[in-house]
Design an enzyme around this catalytic site. Structure first.
Site, short mmCIF file in Angstrom:
data_model
loop_
_atom_site.label_atom_id
_atom_site.label_comp_id
_atom_site.label_asym_id
_atom_site.label_seq_id
_atom_site.Cartn_x
_atom_site.Cartn_y
_atom_site.Cartn_z
N ASN A 9 31.59 38.19 40.28
CA ASN A 9 33.03 38.21 39.99
C ASN A 9 33.66 39.37 40.74
O ASN A 9 33.48 40.53 40.37
CB ASN A 9 33.23 38.36 38.48
CG ASN A 9 34.70 38.44 38.09
OD1 ASN A 9 35.59 38.17 38.89
ND2 ASN A 9 34.96 38.83 36.85
N TRP A 10 34.40 39.04 41.79
CA TRP A 10 35.01 40.09 42.61
C TRP A 10 36.23 40.72 41.95
O TRP A 10 36.74 41.72 42.43
CB TRP A 10 35.38 39.52 43.98
CG TRP A 10 34.22 39.41 44.92
CD1 TRP A 10 32.89 39.45 44.60
CD2 TRP A 10 34.28 39.23 46.35
NE1 TRP A 10 32.12 39.31 45.72
CE2 TRP A 10 32.95 39.17 46.81
CE3 TRP A 10 35.31 39.09 47.26
CZ2 TRP A 10 32.63 39.00 48.16
CZ3 TRP A 10 35.01 38.91 48.61
CH2 TRP A 10 33.69 38.88 49.04
N LYS A 11 36.73 40.09 40.89
CA LYS A 11 37.91 40.59 40.19
C LYS A 11 39.06 40.80 41.19
O LYS A 11 39.21 40.01 42.12
CB LYS A 11 37.56 41.86 39.41
CG LYS A 11 36.40 41.65 38.44
CD LYS A 11 36.14 42.82 37.52
CE LYS A 11 34.97 42.50 36.61
NZ LYS A 11 34.72 43.58 35.62
N HIS A 93 37.23 35.70 30.39
CA HIS A 93 36.69 37.04 30.64
C HIS A 93 37.43 38.04 29.76
O HIS A 93 38.63 37.88 29.50
CB HIS A 93 36.83 37.41 32.11
CG HIS A 93 36.06 38.62 32.51
ND1 HIS A 93 36.52 39.90 32.26
CD2 HIS A 93 34.85 38.77 33.12
CE1 HIS A 93 35.64 40.77 32.71
NE2 HIS A 93 34.62 40.12 33.23
N GLU A 95 38.64 40.80 30.30
CA GLU A 95 39.83 41.40 30.92
C GLU A 95 41.02 40.46 30.85
O GLU A 95 42.16 40.91 30.74
CB GLU A 95 39.49 41.78 32.37
CG GLU A 95 38.53 42.96 32.45
CD GLU A 95 37.76 43.05 33.74
OE1 GLU A 95 36.91 43.96 33.84
OE2 GLU A 95 37.97 42.22 34.65
N GLU A 163 29.03 38.95 27.87
CA GLU A 163 29.39 40.23 28.47
C GLU A 163 29.91 41.17 27.38
O GLU A 163 31.08 41.10 26.98
CB GLU A 163 30.48 40.04 29.53
CG GLU A 163 30.03 39.30 30.76
CD GLU A 163 30.97 39.55 31.93
OE1 GLU A 163 30.48 39.91 33.00
OE2 GLU A 163 32.18 39.41 31.76
N GLY A 169 31.28 47.58 33.54
CA GLY A 169 31.74 48.63 34.44
C GLY A 169 31.58 50.04 33.91
O GLY A 169 32.08 50.99 34.52
N SER A 209 27.17 45.76 33.71
CA SER A 209 26.44 46.82 34.42
C SER A 209 25.06 46.37 34.88
O SER A 209 24.09 47.13 34.77
CB SER A 209 26.35 48.09 33.56
OG SER A 209 27.64 48.61 33.29
N GLY A 230 29.79 42.10 38.25
CA GLY A 230 31.08 42.57 38.71
C GLY A 230 30.96 43.39 39.97
O GLY A 230 30.75 42.87 41.07
N GLY A 231 31.07 44.71 39.83
CA GLY A 231 31.11 45.61 40.99
C GLY A 231 29.95 45.46 41.95
O GLY A 231 30.13 45.56 43.18
#
Length: 249
Positions: A9-11, A93, A95, A163, A169, A209, A230-231
């Site tokens: 997920n590049w967000k 998600h 977010e 998640e 993150g 993470s 994610g990151g």
């Protein structure tokens, strides 16, 4: 056998130049043993899909609207994602739930629209730090599953991603026992609602993470069929290590 899935997920990250990371992933994993999914910002879905072509990576969206069209400025319909080359979409998600006040009902309606359009719905669930501390995790997850997942699902059109919000993150990772407890619980809930056939065929991803350094241990946990990353999915060098770990799981 459920095919393992490494989803990125590049967000709200990435421009056209970032597609070079896709080239690097394709070069590193020309014939992966697991399924690979990248969900870039909507601006890159079409370009990424074209870049991949018939390659072994799927492209997905990060959200879709519950309606097929209409006066919804700034929103994207599920059919539009399909038209842009997407095969999956992330829904619910944390977010989105937090920043856009999305309810379980909202997620459920979006999932219905996604499945109707031919997309695989990647439905997210997870508890906050306060809910974990209050020992309400399984109650929260149960409610999210019941409210967010529509009735017409199969192992082909639904993926569930756990998640824990407090681990996204932050560098914090639940213990392996905690991850296993929730994933086993989700599997049981799915089997009770949809029957053993569907319940056992839906893939369950862990997100929060995940890094190359901890991926081996996480992928060895019961009912963990992959990861929603994610990151670490933004750079091929990082995501590649996670894909390799999943291939070897």
């Amino acid at each position: 056998m459920r095919k393992k899935l490494a989803a990125g997920n590049w967000k709200m990250n990435g421009t056209t130049a970032s597609l070079a990371e896709v080239d690097a992933l394709l070069a590193a994993h020309p014939a992966p043993g697991c399924e690979i999914l990248l969900c870039p910002p909507a601006t890159l879905v079409s370009a990424m899909s074209a870049r991949i072509g018939d390659g072994p990576i799927h492209t997905g969206g990060q959200d879709c609207h519950a309606e097929p069209s209409g006066a919804h400025t700034g929103d994207i319909a599920a059919g539009m994602l399909v038209d842009a080359g997407a095969s999956h979409v992330i829904l619910g998600h944390s977010e989105r739930r937090q920043d856009h006040n999305e309810s379980d009902k909202d997620v459920r309606n979006k999932a219905k629209a996604a499945i109707a359009a031919g997309l695989v719905a990647v439905v997210c669930c997870g508890e906050s730090d306060a809910e974990r501390e209050a020992m309400n995790t399984l109650e929260i997850i149960s409610g999210q599953l019941a409210g967010s997942i529509p009735d017409n699902v199969t192992g082909e059109n639904l993926v569930v991603a756990y998640e824990p919000i407090w681990a996204i993150g932050t560098g914090k990772v639940p213990t392996l026992d905690q991850i296993g407890e929730v994933h086993d619980f989700i599997r049981t809930q799915l089997e009770r609602r949809f029957g053993e056939g569907v319940g056992r065929s839906v893939r369950l991803l862990y997100g929060g993470s995940v890094k190359p350094s901890n991926a081996d241990d996480i992928f060895a946990v019961s009912n963990v069929d992959g990861a929603l990353v994610g990151g670490a999915s933004l750079k091929a060098a990082d995501f590649s290590g996670i894909i390799t770990a999943l291939d070897n799981a």
